[in-house]
Enzyme design. Structure first.
Site, PDB file in Angstrom:
ATOM      1  N   VAL A  86      56.424  11.804 -23.659  1.00  0.00           N
ATOM      2  CA  VAL A  86      57.523  10.916 -23.280  1.00  0.00           C
ATOM      3  C   VAL A  86      58.532  10.817 -24.426  1.00  0.00           C
ATOM      4  CG1 VAL A  86      58.145   8.593 -22.521  1.00  0.00           C
ATOM      5  CG2 VAL A  86      55.966   9.600 -21.798  1.00  0.00           C
ATOM      6  N   LYS A  87      59.774  11.155 -24.084  1.00  0.00           N
ATOM      7  CA  LYS A  87      60.828  11.182 -25.102  1.00  0.00           C
ATOM      8  C   LYS A  87      61.562   9.839 -25.089  1.00  0.00           C
ATOM      9  CE  LYS A  87      64.003  14.779 -26.669  1.00  0.00           C
ATOM     10  NZ  LYS A  87      64.855  15.890 -26.219  1.00  0.00           N
ATOM     11  N   ILE A  88      61.598   9.215 -26.248  1.00  0.00           N
ATOM     12  CA  ILE A  88      62.128   7.847 -26.372  1.00  0.00           C
ATOM     13  C   ILE A  88      63.244   7.845 -27.416  1.00  0.00           C
ATOM     14  CG2 ILE A  88      61.530   5.472 -27.031  1.00  0.00           C
ATOM     15  CD1 ILE A  88      59.830   6.183 -24.762  1.00  0.00           C
TER      16      ILE A  88
END
Ligand code: G3P
Length: 217
Positions: A86-88
């Protein structure tokens, strides 16, 4: 050093995978839009399609910028496929989300990192990957590669497990310099990977070998 390709283009992902040196894929909303992938369901399906092509990690970016929204979206993305990371974004709520995901066994890639301080915070929060954008720093006359060196030094000083994912790579020299510095991963366009192949002396040498072989056979 892991090689990721930075695209949402399935043909290019297949081509890099066929080369046998691909370790993963990074995407972002701009790269999705570039391929004409719009609408939540199409975007989610596209992530699964990418996961089915490559063996390694596939970064999927959240759109929400509030903690609750990032957690909801991130959990949905992580459920899609075991390869999803998951890219945050590197914002205050993003750090809280990275900490939440780290505590809940969900891997993260902290994106839009432009300073060593941001990278330190991301590591403290437990990010799996941190993505310093070196090309965009170069674009504004700042030394992007120097940032990779600074982060390497800080992470080594304290033994942080967070992997440095050199992003916004533009060409083969970025790849080579990152390799010398000790970046754990690089993500760039297919051209930055295939460019490593090229040397005129290789082509000239091969042409001569084949020519000489033909003379004797
Ligand atoms: O991985 C980050 C990347 O997508 C940004 O690259 O070329 O838009 O600066 P670029």
């Amino acid at each position: 050093m892991k090689f990721f390709i930075d695209t949402a283009n399935l043909d290019q992902i297949r081509e890099a995978q066929d080369l046998g040196v691909l370790d993963g894929v990074t995407t972002n909303p701009s790269l999705m839009a570039k391929e004409g992938i719009t609408g939540r369901n199409n975007i989610l399906k596209h992530y699964v399609d990418i996961c089915n092509i490559v063996d390694g990690d596939v970064s999927a970016e959240v759109i929400a910028t509030d903690l609750k929204g990032m957690i909801k979206e991130g959990e949905e993305l992580a459920e899609l496929h075991e390869q999803i990371v998951v890219k945050i974004p590197m914002i205050k709520e993003g750090i809280k989300a990275i900490k939440y995901f780290s505590d809940h066994g969900i891997r993260t890639n902290c994106t839009l990192v432009f300073s060593a301080g941001q990278a330190l915070l991301a590591a403290k929060a437990g990010a799996t990957y941190v993505s310093p954008f070196i090309g965009r720093l170069d674009d504004i006359s700042t030394d992007g590669l120097n940032l990779i060196s600074e982060i390497r030094l800080i992470y080594d000083n304290y033994g942080f497990d967070t992997q440095i994912l050199a992003a916004s790579i533009r060409h083969t020299m970025h790849v080579l310099e990152c390799a010398k510095i000790g970046s754990d991963v690089m993500t760039g366009p297919l051209s930055s990977i295939e460019g490593l192949l090229k040397h005129p002396l290789t082509d000239m040498g091969l042409a001569k070998f084949l020519e000489d072989y033909k003379k004797g056979n």
